[in-house]
Scaffold this motif. Structure first.
Motif, PDB file in Angstrom:
ATOM      1  N   GLU A 196      13.045  57.338  52.671  1.00 62.33           N
ATOM      2  CA  GLU A 196      13.068  55.897  52.425  1.00 62.33           C
ATOM      3  C   GLU A 196      13.992  55.565  51.250  1.00 62.33           C
ATOM      4  O   GLU A 196      13.917  56.200  50.197  1.00 62.33           O
ATOM      5  N   GLY A 197      14.867  54.613  51.468  1.00 55.49           N
ATOM      6  CA  GLY A 197      15.789  54.198  50.406  1.00 55.49           C
ATOM      7  C   GLY A 197      17.058  55.036  50.342  1.00 55.49           C
ATOM      8  O   GLY A 197      17.978  54.699  49.602  1.00 55.49           O
ATOM      9  N   TYR A 198      17.114  56.141  51.066  1.00 51.50           N
ATOM     10  CA  TYR A 198      18.317  56.989  51.064  1.00 51.50           C
ATOM     11  C   TYR A 198      18.844  57.150  52.486  1.00 51.50           C
ATOM     12  O   TYR A 198      18.070  57.398  53.407  1.00 51.50           O
ATOM     13  N   VAL A 199      20.166  57.051  52.639  1.00 53.39           N
ATOM     14  CA  VAL A 199      20.780  57.354  53.944  1.00 53.39           C
ATOM     15  C   VAL A 199      20.578  58.841  54.202  1.00 53.39           C
ATOM     16  O   VAL A 199      20.932  59.674  53.358  1.00 53.39           O
ATOM     17  N   ASP A 200      19.977  59.189  55.349  1.00 55.10           N
ATOM     18  CA  ASP A 200      19.739  60.608  55.629  1.00 55.10           C
ATOM     19  C   ASP A 200      20.461  61.094  56.891  1.00 55.10           C
ATOM     20  O   ASP A 200      20.302  62.245  57.297  1.00 55.10           O
ATOM     21  N   ASN A 201      21.251  60.214  57.513  1.00 55.45           N
ATOM     22  CA  ASN A 201      22.057  60.604  58.672  1.00 55.45           C
ATOM     23  C   ASN A 201      23.325  59.755  58.630  1.00 55.45           C
ATOM     24  O   ASN A 201      23.236  58.531  58.572  1.00 55.45           O
ATOM     25  N   ALA A 202      24.505  60.405  58.593  1.00 57.26           N
ATOM     26  CA  ALA A 202      25.735  59.628  58.405  1.00 57.26           C
ATOM     27  C   ALA A 202      26.927  60.257  59.127  1.00 57.26           C
ATOM     28  O   ALA A 202      26.959  61.466  59.370  1.00 57.26           O
ATOM     29  N   HIS A 203      27.869  59.386  59.474  1.00 57.45           N
ATOM     30  CA  HIS A 203      29.134  59.819  60.099  1.00 57.45           C
ATOM     31  C   HIS A 203      30.287  59.221  59.297  1.00 57.45           C
ATOM     32  O   HIS A 203      30.251  58.042  58.952  1.00 57.45           O
ATOM     33  N   ILE A 204      31.307  60.035  59.026  1.00 53.25           N
ATOM     34  CA  ILE A 204      32.523  59.524  58.366  1.00 53.25           C
ATOM     35  C   ILE A 204      33.696  59.745  59.328  1.00 53.25           C
ATOM     36  O   ILE A 204      33.825  60.829  59.914  1.00 53.25           O
ATOM     37  N   LEU A 205      34.515  58.728  59.479  1.00 54.34           N
ATOM     38  CA  LEU A 205      35.741  58.835  60.285  1.00 54.34           C
ATOM     39  C   LEU A 205      36.936  58.551  59.389  1.00 54.34           C
ATOM     40  O   LEU A 205      36.887  57.599  58.607  1.00 54.34           O
ATOM     41  N   MET A 206      37.963  59.379  59.507  1.00 54.17           N
ATOM     42  CA  MET A 206      39.132  59.175  58.638  1.00 54.17           C
ATOM     43  C   MET A 206      40.442  59.273  59.423  1.00 54.17           C
ATOM     44  O   MET A 206      40.569  60.095  60.330  1.00 54.17           O
ATOM     45  N   ASP A 207      41.387  58.418  59.036  1.00 57.30           N
ATOM     46  CA  ASP A 207      42.772  58.492  59.535  1.00 57.30           C
ATOM     47  C   ASP A 207      43.643  58.957  58.383  1.00 57.30           C
ATOM     48  O   ASP A 207      43.429  58.527  57.244  1.00 57.30           O
ATOM     49  N   PHE A 208      44.638  59.787  58.695  1.00 59.17           N
ATOM     50  CA  PHE A 208      45.546  60.280  57.659  1.00 59.17           C
ATOM     51  C   PHE A 208      46.963  59.773  57.938  1.00 59.17           C
ATOM     52  O   PHE A 208      47.306  59.536  59.102  1.00 59.17           O
ATOM     53  N   PRO A 209      47.775  59.642  56.889  1.00 59.39           N
ATOM     54  CA  PRO A 209      49.126  59.096  57.071  1.00 59.39           C
ATOM     55  C   PRO A 209      49.947  59.845  58.125  1.00 59.39           C
ATOM     56  O   PRO A 209      50.733  59.245  58.860  1.00 59.39           O
ATOM     57  N   SER A 210      49.763  61.169  58.266  1.00 66.92           N
ATOM     58  CA  SER A 210      50.555  61.948  59.231  1.00 66.92           C
ATOM     59  C   SER A 210      50.095  61.737  60.668  1.00 66.92           C
ATOM     60  O   SER A 210      50.703  62.248  61.600  1.00 66.92           O
ATOM     61  N   LYS A 212      46.921  62.632  61.620  1.00 67.78           N
ATOM     62  CA  LYS A 212      45.720  63.454  61.803  1.00 67.78           C
ATOM     63  C   LYS A 212      44.482  62.568  61.668  1.00 67.78           C
ATOM     64  O   LYS A 212      44.530  61.521  61.002  1.00 67.78           O
ATOM     65  N   THR A 213      43.372  63.027  62.264  1.00 66.84           N
ATOM     66  CA  THR A 213      42.110  62.292  62.133  1.00 66.84           C
ATOM     67  C   THR A 213      40.997  63.292  61.803  1.00 66.84           C
ATOM     68  O   THR A 213      41.153  64.501  61.990  1.00 66.84           O
ATOM     69  N   ALA A 214      39.867  62.774  61.310  1.00 64.47           N
ATOM     70  CA  ALA A 214      38.727  63.659  61.010  1.00 64.47           C
ATOM     71  C   ALA A 214      37.424  62.922  61.257  1.00 64.47           C
ATOM     72  O   ALA A 214      37.344  61.692  61.095  1.00 64.47           O
ATOM     73  N   HIS A 215      36.436  63.701  61.682  1.00 64.11           N
ATOM     74  CA  HIS A 215      35.077  63.163  61.864  1.00 64.11           C
ATOM     75  C   HIS A 215      34.090  64.137  61.229  1.00 64.11           C
ATOM     76  O   HIS A 215      34.145  65.344  61.485  1.00 64.11           O
ATOM     77  N   ILE A 216      33.186  63.611  60.401  1.00 63.86           N
ATOM     78  CA  ILE A 216      32.200  64.479  59.733  1.00 63.86           C
ATOM     79  C   ILE A 216      30.809  63.909  59.981  1.00 63.86           C
ATOM     80  O   ILE A 216      30.573  62.720  59.749  1.00 63.86           O
ATOM     81  N   HIS A 217      29.921  64.750  60.489  1.00 59.69           N
ATOM     82  CA  HIS A 217      28.527  64.337  60.692  1.00 59.69           C
ATOM     83  C   HIS A 217      27.655  65.047  59.650  1.00 59.69           C
ATOM     84  O   HIS A 217      27.691  66.278  59.536  1.00 59.69           O
ATOM     85  N   LEU A 218      26.874  64.263  58.911  1.00 58.57           N
ATOM     86  CA  LEU A 218      26.009  64.817  57.863  1.00 58.57           C
ATOM     87  C   LEU A 218      24.599  64.360  58.129  1.00 58.57           C
ATOM     88  O   LEU A 218      24.374  63.193  58.458  1.00 58.57           O
ATOM     89  N   SER A 219      23.637  65.263  58.000  1.00 55.56           N
ATOM     90  CA  SER A 219      22.262  64.831  58.265  1.00 55.56           C
ATOM     91  C   SER A 219      21.241  65.697  57.547  1.00 55.56           C
ATOM     92  O   SER A 219      21.441  66.900  57.359  1.00 55.56           O
TER      93      SER A 219
END
Ligand SMILES: NC(=O)c1ccc[n+]([C@@H]2O[C@H](COP(=O)([O-])OP(=O)(O)OC[C@H]3O[C@@H](n4cnc5c(N)ncnc54)[C@H](O)[C@@H]3O)[C@@H](O)[C@H]2O)c1
Length: 330
Positions: A196-210, A212-219
Motif C-alpha cells: 500500500e502506498g508503493y508501486v509494486d509492479n511497473a513497466h518502463i519503455l524507452m526510445d533512444f536517439p539511434s 534502439k528501444t527498451a522495455h523493462i518489467h519490474l515487480s
C-alpha cells in the motif's frame, strides 16, 4: 593501501565490507550505523574494526581515504558531499540520489573537488553483462534493435522506495552501459497492489536517439525470482538469465533466416523459419561485487574514473525521475 570507512551496515553494507576487506589494496578501518545491534553484529565478524553510531567520525577521520555509503537513498547526497569536502573519494550505493537535482549537485561537487564517485551499479561488473558488451562490440548482433528485461521477485519486508527505485537501477545501468547512449523518451506504467502506498509492479519503455528501444518489467509480486534479459538485433538474439550457472547464463540464437539476402534473390529461394545456430557465450568467472569494489580502488589509485562513475549514476536517476512522472501522468 586505501583505508575505507563504511557508513550503513544494514542488509547490503556487510557484503561491501567483506569485499573491501578481501581486496588486497584496501582495508576497512571504521564502520558506522545508527543501530547499535548492527554494529555489534559487524564487530563479531571483524573485531579489529572500529565501530561508531556517528558517521562524522568516519567523514572527519584523516586516516580514511574512501567512504562507502550504504544507507537509504534520501541520505546519500548529504553524506557523500560532506565526505568529499573532507577529502574522501566516495562509493555510493544505487540509486545515486533520490532526485536529479541532488545528483547534479553531488556530481558537480565531485568535479570541483576532483574526487572519484562510484555508484553501486553492480551489474556493470557482472561477467555476463561484460560478455554481452563484448559481443555487441564485436558486431555479433549487427544493428542492435531492442532490450527487454524482466526483474521480478517477492517484495522486501520493509521499504522506503517503490519497486522502480529499488530494482530498475540495475536494468537501467545495464542498458545505458550496453547501448552507450541515453534515452530520448521515457514512459512508464505502474500499479500498487500488495504494498500500500508503493508501486509494486511497473513497466518502463524507452526510445533512444539511434532508434534502439527498451522495455523493462519490474515487480515485487512474483513468487518466482526471475532475472531474464533478451537483446534483439539484426542477425539474432541474446538471452541472459542471471539465475543460471555461468556456462548457460548467456546464449546466442542466430536468426536461422539469412535476411541479408537481397529482395530479388528472395524470390528464387524457399524462405522458411528455421532454427539457426544456438551457441552458449563464454562468461568469465568472477564475483561482480568484488570486481566493482576493485574498480573503485583502482580508480582512486590511478585517478581515472570507473565505468560506474557519477555521470552514469546521474543518468539512471534522470530516467527514474522521468519514469515516476510518467507513471503519475505529470
Ligand atoms: N547493489 C545492490 O545490489 C544493492 C542491494 C541492496 C541494497 N542496495 C542499496 O544499498 C543501500 C542500503 O540498502 P539496505 O537494503 O542495506 O538498507 P537497510 O535499511 O537494510 O540498511 C541501511 C542502514 O543504514 C543505516 N543508516 C541510515 N542512516 C545512517 C547514518 N546517517 N549513519 C549511519 N548509518 C545510517 C541504518 O541504520 C541501516 O542499518 C540502498 O541505497 C540500496 O538501494 C544495493
Amino acid at each position: 593501501m586505501v583505508n575505507v570507512g563504511v557508513i550503513g551496515c544494514g542488509y547490503w553494507g556487510p557484503n561491501l565490507i567483506r569485499n573491501f576487506q578481501q581486496n588486497s589494496d584496501s582495508k576497512v578501518v571504521k564502520i558506522s550505523d545508527l543501530r547499535e545491534g548492527r554494529l555489534e553484529f559487524i564487530k563479531g565478524l571483524y573485531p579489529e574494526v572500529i565501530t561508531t553510531q556517528d558517521a562524522n567520525e568516519i567523514i572527519n577521520d584523516p586516516n580514511i581515504q574512501a567512504v562507502v555509503i550504504a544507507t537509504p537513498v534520501n541520505t546519500h547526497k548529504d553524506l557523500a558531499i560532506q565526505a568529499m569536502r573532507n577529502g574522501k573519494h566516495v562509493f555510493v550505493e544505487k540509486p545515486l540520489t533520490e532526485s536529479i537535482v541532488a545528483a547534479e549537485e553531488l556530481v558537480s561537487e565531485a568535479k570541483k573537488l576532483n574526487k572519484i564517485v562510484a555508484v553501486g551499479h553492480i551489474f556493470q561488473f557482472a561477467p555476463a553483462v561484460s560478455a554481452l558488451k563484448r559481443e555487441i562490440e564485436a558486431g555479433t548482433l549487427g544493428k542492435v534493435y531492442h532490450y527487454s528485461s524482466q526483474r521480478i521477485n517477492l517484495g522486501p519486508p520493509k521499504t522506503t522506495v517503490d519497486v522502480l527505485w529499488d530494482l530498475a537501477p540495475h536494468d537501467l545501468s545495464i542498458v545505458l552501459y550496453l547501448f552507450g547512449e541515453s534515452p530520448s523518451k521515457v514512459i512508464a506504467h505502474g500499479s500498487s497492489n500488495w504494498w500500500e502506498g508503493y508501486v509494486d509492479n511497473a513497466h518502463i519503455l524507452m526510445d533512444f536517439p539511434s532508434g534502439k528501444t527498451a522495455h523493462i518489467h519490474l515487480s515485487w509480486l512474483s513468487s518466482k525470482k526471475t532475472r531474464r534479459t533478451m537483446l534483439f538485433g539484426e542477425y539474432g538474439n541474446f538471452e541472459y538469465d542471471e539465475t543460471l550457472p555461468d556456462e548457460s547464463k548467456v546464449v546466442y540464437y542466430d536468426k536461422g533466416i539469412d535476411n541479408r539476402i537481397n529482395a530479388k534473390d528472395n524470390e528464387k529461394v524457399n524462405l522458411q523459419y528455421g532454427v539457426g545456430e544456438v551457441r552458449p557465450v563464454e562468461v568469465v568467472k568472477g564475483e561482480p561485487l568484488a570486481l566493482e569494489v576493485n574498480a573503485f580502488i583502482q580508480a582512486i589509485m590511478s585517478g581515472v574514473p570507473p565505468i560506474n562513475d557519477g555521470n552514469i549514476g546521474m543518468e539512471v536517476v534522470k530516467i527514474l525521475e522521468a519514469a515516476t512522472k510518467s507513471m503519475k501522468g505529470i
